[in-house]
Design an enzyme around this catalytic site. Sequence first.
Site, PDB file in Angstrom:
ATOM      1  N   SER A   4       9.210   8.697   5.077  1.00  0.00           N
ATOM      2  CA  SER A   4       8.648   7.254   5.221  1.00  0.00           C
ATOM      3  C   SER A   4       8.569   6.629   4.008  1.00  0.00           C
ATOM      4  CB  SER A   4       7.546   7.477   6.197  1.00  0.00           C
ATOM      5  OG  SER A   4       7.123   6.283   6.533  1.00  0.00           O
TER       6      SER A   4
ATOM      7  N   GLU B  63       4.139  30.142   3.880  1.00  0.00           N
ATOM      8  CA  GLU B  63       3.667  29.454   5.168  1.00  0.00           C
ATOM      9  C   GLU B  63       4.391  30.107   6.556  1.00  0.00           C
ATOM     10  OE1 GLU B  63       1.688  27.041   5.670  1.00  0.00           O
ATOM     11  OE2 GLU B  63       1.190  26.445   3.493  1.00  0.00           O
TER      12      GLU B  63
ATOM     13  N   GLU C  85      -8.706  26.458   7.527  1.00  0.00           N
ATOM     14  CA  GLU C  85      -8.112  25.089   7.505  1.00  0.00           C
ATOM     15  C   GLU C  85      -7.992  24.666   8.759  1.00  0.00           C
ATOM     16  OE1 GLU C  85      -4.413  25.305   5.360  1.00  0.00           O
ATOM     17  OE2 GLU C  85      -5.224  26.274   3.660  1.00  0.00           O
TER      18      GLU C  85
ATOM     19  N   GLU D  75       0.806  -1.090   0.054  1.00  0.00           N
ATOM     20  CA  GLU D  75       0.100   0.043   0.114  1.00  0.00           C
ATOM     21  C   GLU D  75       0.726   1.263  -0.044  1.00  0.00           C
ATOM     22  OE1 GLU D  75      -0.983  -2.615   2.224  1.00  0.00           O
ATOM     23  OE2 GLU D  75      -2.330  -3.242   0.493  1.00  0.00           O
TER      24      GLU D  75
END
Length: 205
Positions: free
Chosen positions: A129, A108, A158, A48
Amino acid sequence: MNETFKPGPEAVEIVERESCFRGFYRLDRLRLRHRLFAGGMGPQISRELFVRHDAVCVLPYDPQRDAVVLIEQFRVGAMDKAANPWLLELVAGLIDTDEEPEQVAHREAEEEAGLQLGALWPITGYFPSPGGSDEFVHLYIGRCDSQGAGGVHGLAEEGEDIRVHVWPLEDALQAVKDGRINNAASIIALQWLALNRAEVRGLWV
């Protein structure tokens, strides 16, 4: 080991790719085979893959005061595995438009910390990861003036509720040692700055 084996995309055979979920993120299931170090193709395996936008993380650094700006916010991923799921982190965001990573870093910083960044110093890019996600992180140090920084920021639409902290760099490094700062991007950036502080301050002060 087969000395003629050269790892690369051409050494992978995608048998089937199935979309299991599509939302803001995506989850795919892949059936694939790849070449082995010993030679030949391996057996078919199923994996997955969490498909994410690439991310930008930036550590705002004030070279005049030798201080860093960190943000604190709730993180659902830490809820079941940390005593406190409000984490101390870097300014960060996803590249979900045609923006360049540097543009995301500046945007940001304004949205999450109320900061206007100056020069950006690229640290590295890495996969956080890769065993189950294709996310790639662009990591920077951003020059800033930390005077007056603080308060609560973020975009209400958000669901962001972000508290801003200004810490002496030594205090932030101690928090890494103590485990109070426990996320990869922050640890990497702070340790990099500890190793390269003299060079950065020599160019930015």
